[in-house]
Each structure stands twice: as C-alpha cells, then as structure tokens.
Design an enzyme around this catalytic site. Structure first.
Site, PDB file in Angstrom:
ATOM      1  N   ASP A  28       0.846  -1.206   0.000  1.00 31.32           N
ATOM      2  CA  ASP A  28       0.000   0.000   0.000  1.00 31.32           C
ATOM      3  C   ASP A  28       0.876   1.249   0.000  1.00 31.32           C
ATOM      4  O   ASP A  28       0.885   2.001   0.954  1.00 31.32           O
ATOM      5  CB  ASP A  28      -0.957  -0.004   1.207  1.00 31.32           C
ATOM      6  CG  ASP A  28      -0.230  -0.071   2.549  1.00 31.32           C
ATOM      7  OD1 ASP A  28       0.952  -0.505   2.589  1.00 31.32           O
ATOM      8  OD2 ASP A  28      -0.824   0.314   3.574  1.00 31.32           O
TER       9      ASP A  28
ATOM     10  N   HIS B 248      10.120  -0.393   8.620  1.00 36.98           N
ATOM     11  CA  HIS B 248       9.127  -1.439   8.879  1.00 36.98           C
ATOM     12  C   HIS B 248       9.052  -2.437   7.730  1.00 36.98           C
ATOM     13  O   HIS B 248       9.283  -3.637   7.908  1.00 36.98           O
ATOM     14  CB  HIS B 248       7.759  -0.804   9.120  1.00 36.98           C
ATOM     15  CG  HIS B 248       7.681   0.067  10.311  1.00 36.98           C
ATOM     16  ND1 HIS B 248       7.903  -0.403  11.597  1.00 36.98           N
ATOM     17  CD2 HIS B 248       7.408   1.391  10.443  1.00 36.98           C
ATOM     18  CE1 HIS B 248       7.754   0.585  12.455  1.00 36.98           C
ATOM     19  NE2 HIS B 248       7.466   1.685  11.780  1.00 36.98           N
TER      20      HIS B 248
END
Length: 323
Positions: free
Chosen positions: A14, A247
C-alpha cells in the site's frame, strides 16, 4: 527449486513511503524475481496506492504487472488514511508524483494471486506489507492455494516481545488493525508464515545521516530522501527517533537474510472486536493451557528479535547498489 533458480515474489503493498523503500530493496536483490505487485488500501486509498505502485515500477524500471486489489476491509468500516504519516499522495507530498497517471493491469489482485500461485506450485513467496485483505480474499476464493505457496512473509503485528506493543492503539499495529478479520483468516490458514512485527521493525532505524548518505549514492537514494522528509520529522516529533523505522524493509530483508532474525513458533490469533481489536497474540508451542482460541490452529513464526544494525546495513547496501 534448484539453487540457481530465483525465488518468485508477489509484493502485496500500500505505497506508502516505507513500501517504496521496500520495493527498491527488492529490486536490488539478484536472488529474487518479483513477478507481481498487488495493491490494497492502507496508507492511502487503493486508487492512490495503485497509482503510486505504477509510478514506482515505471520510474525505476521494475518490469512487473501491478494489480489493484481490495478497497475496504472484510467486515469493519475503513479507518481514515493516515495522511499525517504518508501525506495526501502517499509519497510524502513531495511533489514527485504530480501529474502522473497510469492504469493497472487487468484483473483483481486476489484472483491474480491465485493464478500465479497455481501456475508456480511451491515456488511463490508472498511478501505482504499492508492490510491482509487481498490474501484473505484469495484464501476465501481458493483455500487450496495455502498448500501451494512456498511461504508468506508479513510485515504486521505487535506481539509484545521486548515490551513492544501497538502503534495505532496501545496493542494494535496498523496493518492488522486496518482489517483484523482478514488478518485472523490469514494467520489461521494452513500455509507457512513468518511475521515481522513492530517488536523488530521499530528498532530498525535508518538515521538521517544514513538517508543523507544514500541520497548522495544515486537517484534511488535521492528519491527516498525526498519523499521521507516529513516521515522523519514525524518520528522525531512523536517518538524522538532521529531517522525513520524500516518497517517494510525489515520484512523484505527476511527474504534474503533470515539469519538476521530470531523467530518464535506458535499459533497466532487476531482480536476482531472490543477495545483490543487488531491485537495479534501468539501462543508459543509447548505452552499448555485449557481449551482456547489458539488450539488446533497451525503454528507460525514470529520475529522476537533481530540484528537491527544488520538489517539497516543490508538496506543501505541494496539502495546504494542501485546507483
């Protein structure tokens, strides 16, 4: 798969600033063959994340199809996109994507995941760094793919290893919180999973000095510098971190450097209602309880610790190598 064959990778994403970092990291890996990018809501709405994925693949010569996926969670209301993190355009509002438009490849992400896995049994790794809706939809439509996937690597969850918990609630990590029902479906399916959660990723910090060094290394590093100025400022303001957490990169690094991670095995469930919605909980193998919600579900690997400096190092080596 023999030793000379590349691992086939579907990147479910995303984009997203750290997603862009992970995509460029994947591009730099000679042992990986990226075969598709599938998009979903999360850091922005799906039309935005799809446009961003198309932009990134075209700008950096990543010759793979981009398939648009789910636009909302399976059962809950869509949470607002975190524009204060990734900007309104998903790429830091740095102006890099102004005026860009393109169309994704034909077909829905979940269906394309099924097709690619069935065409390459035992060879496909799904790297999912976003809400897990596309993967859950694929499982619902064709449960048999679980036995055909090589493995699934997820950036998601916060399992309280080393005291680390959530980043959108006290106990929930954003990707899991965005679609907890999908996450529970994915974690309880009969396929191998390695989850790289906040327990590890929040300690993998590329400093401002690291980013500045990469900005001097070539166009990829300069691009990542440009889109991450607001991202870094948020980390400094909210967490007193001088840099930004890698991340999604950490999950991507697991594909090529699993030796950098310490993993724990056990069934994983996700809370789907109440004040702890989105919490991810692992019951370690060998721990005996009375009847419980984890009983009878397959064990998954969860990262409890890692060589954080080593992950930053392989990231810098990868982006630097792109020139």
């Amino acid at each position: 798969m023999n030793a000379t064959e590349k691992s086939l990778v579907i990147f479910d994403t995303d984009p997203g600033i750290d997603d862009a970092m992970a995509l460029l990291f994947l591009k730099a890996q000679p042992s990986l063959d990226l075969v598709a990018v599938t998009t979903v809501f999360g850091n922005a709405e799906t039309d935005v994340t799809t446009r961003n994925a198309l932009y990134l693949t075209q700008r950096f010569g990543i010759d793979v199809p981009v398939y648009a996926g789910a636009t909302k969670p399976l059962a809950i209301k869509r949470h607002p996109a975190p524009t204060f993190v990734h900007g309104h355009d998903g790429l830091g509002d740095a102006g890099v994507i102004d005026g860009f438009a393109a169309r994704p490849a034909e077909g829905e992400a979940a269906d394309r995941i099924i097709e690619i896995v069935r065409a390459n049994p035992g060879k496909v790794t799904i790297l999912a760094v976003a809400p897990l809706t596309n993967l859950a939809l694929a499982l619902q439509r064709d449960p048999g793919i679980a036995g055909l996937v090589k493995d699934v690597v997820i950036m998601g969850g916060a399992f309280a290893w080393g005291g680390k918990r959530g980043n959108v609630t006290p106990v929930a990590e954003a990707n899991i919180h965005n679609d907890p029902h999908a996450a529970d479906i994915v974690f309880t399916a009969e396929w191998p999973i390695a989850a790289i959660g906040l327990d590890v990723t929040s300690h993998c910090v590329a400093s401002t000095a690291d980013a500045a060094e990469l900005a001097e290394s070539g166009s990829a590093g300069r691009f990542l510098w440009d889109i991450s100025r607001g991202y870094e400022a948020l980390y400094l303001r909210s967490q007193q971190v001088n840099g930004c957490c890698l991340h999604d990169v950490a999950a991507a690094a697991y594909l090529v450097a699993p030796h950098l991670f310490t993993m724990r095995s056990g069934a994983v469930r996700v809370v789907t209602e109440g004040i702890a919605v989105g919490q991810s909980i692992q019951k370690l193998d060998g721990h005996v309880f009375g009847p419980n919600a984890w009983e009878g579900h397959p064990s998954k690997l969860v990262a409890a610790d890692a060589d954080h400096a080593g992950i930053v190092r392989v990231y810098k080596d990868a982006i630097g190598s792109l020139g």
